[in-house]
Design a protein around this motif. Structure first.
Motif, PDB file in Angstrom:
ATOM      1  N   GLU A  46      48.491  41.978  47.360  1.00 18.03           N
ATOM      2  CA  GLU A  46      48.150  42.965  46.694  1.00 18.03           C
ATOM      3  C   GLU A  46      47.251  42.651  45.552  1.00 18.03           C
ATOM      4  N   PHE A  47      47.796  41.625  44.893  1.00 15.80           N
ATOM      5  CA  PHE A  47      46.945  41.205  43.506  1.00 15.80           C
ATOM      6  C   PHE A  47      45.831  40.185  43.879  1.00 15.80           C
ATOM      7  N   ILE A  48      45.922  39.476  44.769  1.00 14.34           N
ATOM      8  CA  ILE A  48      44.687  38.729  45.230  1.00 14.34           C
ATOM      9  C   ILE A  48      43.643  39.637  45.519  1.00 14.34           C
ATOM     10  N   GLN A  49      43.959  40.894  46.166  1.00 10.20           N
ATOM     11  CA  GLN A  49      42.838  41.967  46.513  1.00 10.20           C
ATOM     12  C   GLN A  49      42.458  42.444  45.067  1.00 10.20           C
ATOM     13  N   VAL A  50      43.323  42.814  44.242  1.00 11.12           N
ATOM     14  CA  VAL A  50      42.760  43.319  43.000  1.00 11.12           C
ATOM     15  C   VAL A  50      41.722  42.247  42.156  1.00 11.12           C
ATOM     16  N   PHE A  51      42.342  40.988  42.394  1.00 11.01           N
ATOM     17  CA  PHE A  51      41.359  39.881  41.926  1.00 11.01           C
ATOM     18  C   PHE A  51      40.120  39.697  42.395  1.00 11.01           C
ATOM     19  N   ASP A  52      40.026  39.879  43.837  1.00  9.70           N
ATOM     20  CA  ASP A  52      38.590  39.537  44.713  1.00  9.70           C
ATOM     21  C   ASP A  52      37.830  40.600  44.232  1.00  9.70           C
ATOM     22  N   GLU A  53      38.630  41.873  44.232  1.00  5.84           N
ATOM     23  CA  GLU A  53      37.634  43.224  43.831  1.00  5.84           C
ATOM     24  C   GLU A  53      36.935  42.874  42.539  1.00  5.84           C
ATOM     25  N   CYS A  54      37.827  42.594  41.457  1.00  9.89           N
ATOM     26  CA  CYS A  54      37.288  42.521  40.241  1.00  9.89           C
ATOM     27  C   CYS A  54      36.065  41.603  40.116  1.00  9.89           C
ATOM     28  N   GLU A  55      36.510  40.051  40.661  1.00  8.01           N
ATOM     29  CA  GLU A  55      35.385  39.152  40.703  1.00  8.01           C
ATOM     30  C   GLU A  55      33.900  39.799  41.505  1.00  8.01           C
ATOM     31  N   PHE A 236      45.013  28.031  39.019  1.00  2.00           N
ATOM     32  CA  PHE A 236      45.756  26.939  39.073  1.00  2.00           C
ATOM     33  C   PHE A 236      47.304  27.102  38.434  1.00  2.00           C
ATOM     34  N   ASN A 237      47.245  28.160  37.413  1.00  2.38           N
ATOM     35  CA  ASN A 237      48.474  28.692  36.809  1.00  2.38           C
ATOM     36  C   ASN A 237      48.398  30.150  36.735  1.00  2.38           C
ATOM     37  N   THR A 238      49.431  30.792  36.488  1.00  2.00           N
ATOM     38  CA  THR A 238      49.300  32.468  36.426  1.00  2.00           C
ATOM     39  C   THR A 238      48.228  32.672  35.477  1.00  2.00           C
ATOM     40  N   PRO A 239      47.447  33.508  36.089  1.00  2.00           N
ATOM     41  CA  PRO A 239      46.202  34.178  35.367  1.00  2.00           C
ATOM     42  C   PRO A 239      46.775  35.317  34.697  1.00  2.00           C
ATOM     43  N   PRO A 240      45.953  35.899  33.766  1.00  2.00           N
ATOM     44  CA  PRO A 240      46.205  37.088  32.976  1.00  2.00           C
ATOM     45  C   PRO A 240      46.271  38.346  34.152  1.00  2.00           C
ATOM     46  N   CYS A 241      47.062  38.559  34.699  1.00  2.00           N
ATOM     47  CA  CYS A 241      47.211  39.693  35.836  1.00  2.00           C
ATOM     48  C   CYS A 241      46.743  40.802  35.414  1.00  2.00           C
ATOM     49  N   PHE A 242      47.432  41.495  34.156  1.00  2.00           N
ATOM     50  CA  PHE A 242      47.246  42.706  33.969  1.00  2.00           C
ATOM     51  C   PHE A 242      45.708  43.009  33.366  1.00  2.00           C
ATOM     52  N   ALA A 243      45.199  42.080  32.534  1.00  2.00           N
ATOM     53  CA  ALA A 243      44.124  42.067  32.086  1.00  2.00           C
ATOM     54  C   ALA A 243      42.946  42.020  33.146  1.00  2.00           C
ATOM     55  N   ILE A 244      43.147  41.361  34.212  1.00  2.00           N
ATOM     56  CA  ILE A 244      42.172  40.914  35.183  1.00  2.00           C
ATOM     57  C   ILE A 244      42.131  42.438  35.981  1.00  2.00           C
ATOM     58  N   TYR A 245      43.343  43.063  36.110  1.00  2.00           N
ATOM     59  CA  TYR A 245      43.372  44.360  36.962  1.00  2.00           C
ATOM     60  C   TYR A 245      42.642  45.390  35.876  1.00  2.00           C
TER      61      TYR A 245
END
Ligand SMILES: *Cc1c(COP(=O)(O)O)cnc(C)c1O
Length: 360
Positions: A46-55, A236-245
């Motif tokens: 789910e999060f990878i999808q959020v990330f990929d969409e954002c980029e 590489f490490n935990t990204p800022p998940c909420f901010a990216i979303y």
């Protein structure tokens, strides 16, 4: 929303209301999956999808060429002041800086830790009321890169057109990224803290041309190397998940209203309303020289500091919030980023006219 105030804060700054509503829902229960967005693994499907969409949206909206990496980092824009010279400079080498305000000064201080800094332009003697045009400075032949801040958040100045040079250009776009069209291919590296024009605090976007990733000297710590994050897709490490979303939601909003070209027109229109109010009155005085005026942060003074304090207080009382200038310059500042509504600008213009009438 009738109980929402007009938030002129310079950052963190106002966000589209629909984005806030969606985020509030997803924090508790993301896509009705029975798990909150901010408790999900950053490696989950789910999060990878959020990330990929954002980029993908950022690449689309800014037309970022294929040979650029997009990184979502932590540490704020301020960490980039050091990361840029750590990766791109080195002892005995020279970088060229344009000193147009607080944020460039801080970047210059950090760069001096890593190499030679040639400040080829400064407007400090006129309290940073202007940015240079290309003819106002000379870039030494040995410079590794030219560094500048496209919009000076505190002083309210902005490069109306970008510098012309064949050197690698590095730009701090924290307070005007996505506010107007830019040609990314003219830059080596662009960075921007999210909290002004892209989303909440906690994420800094770096757009870097691939050939620059290999320039870093051997002794740069892993986390401070752009290549570390580029190779691992910012994981590489935990990204800022909420901010990216949340950035992803803001980008969707921006795309829906017509993208960068459309918001550029709206930004010009909003800023014009305010600058006209300043220019049509002898009570208000703009801080920035006219050809350096920012469309994002409008800085102005009243006849006395006492009147400025009164202005800010009375404005706050009618839900026009956050108009106090930065503590280093005083005066007033209206920050009107992408998500700031036109009605709020009109309300401020009306308030300014009334205030001048009663206090002028
Ligand atoms: C706000 C700002 C910064 C600092 O951002 P942080 O994320 O707080 O480190 C740097 N540059 C500019 C142009 C800014 O407006």
């Amino acid at each position: 929303m009738s109980d929402r105030i007009y938030n002129f804060s310079p950052g963190p700054a106002t966000l589209p209301y629909d984005v806030l509503i969606q985020a509030a829902k997803d924090i508790v229960n993301f896509n009705d999956k029975g798990i909150g967005l901010i408790e999900m693994s950053h490696r989950s499907k789910e999060f990878i999808q959020v990330f990929d969409e954002c980029e993908a949206l950022l690449r689309e909206l800014l037309s970022i060429p294929q040979n650029y990496k997009v990184l979502f980092l932590q540490g704020g824009a301020s960490t980039q002041f050091a990361m840029v010279p750590m990766n791109l400079l080195g002892q005995g080498r020279t970088a060229c800086y344009l000193n147009t305000g607080t944020w460039s000064k801080k970047a210059i201080k950090e760069a001096k830790l890593f190499g030679t800094v040639d400040v080829v332009f400064t407007s400090e003697h006129t309290n940073f009321d202007r940015v240079p045009s290309t003819g106002d400075y000379m870039i030494p032949a040995e410079a590794e890169y030219l560094y500048f801040v496209s919009n000076n958040t505190i002083f309210g100045t902005q490069f109306q057109s970008m510098p012309e040079t064949d050197k690698v250009m590095v730009c701090d776009m924290s307070s005007d990224i996505l506010s107007r069209r830019i040609d990314v291919s003219r830059f080596g590296l662009i960075f921007a803290g999210a909290q002004k024009n892209m989303g909440p605090a906690g994420c800094t976007v770096v757009i870097i041309r691939e050939d620059l990733l290999d320039r870093a000297p051997e002794n740069i710590p892993t986390m401070f190397r752009y290549k570390t994050h580029a190779d691992k897709h910012s994981m590489f490490n935990t990204p800022p998940c909420f901010a990216i979303y949340a950035i992803g939601l803001v980008l969707k909003w921006l795309k829906n209203i017509g993208g960068v070209a459309a918001i550029e027109k709206m930004n010009q229109d909003k800023a014009t309303l305010l600058y006209q109010a300043i220019d049509n009155s002898s009570f208000y005085k703009g801080h920035a020289q006219k050809d350096s005026r920012s469309l994002m942060n409008i800085t102005f003074n009243l006849p006395t500091p006492d009147l400025e304090a009164k202005f800010v207080n009375e404005a706050t009382a009618v839900s026009l919030d956050g108009l106090r200038g930065h503590r280093s310059v005083g005066g007033c500042r209206a920050s009107i980023y992408n998500a700031f509504p036109r009605e709020g600008v009109k309300k401020l213009v009306h308030f300014m006219e009334e205030f001048a009438k009663h206090n002028g």
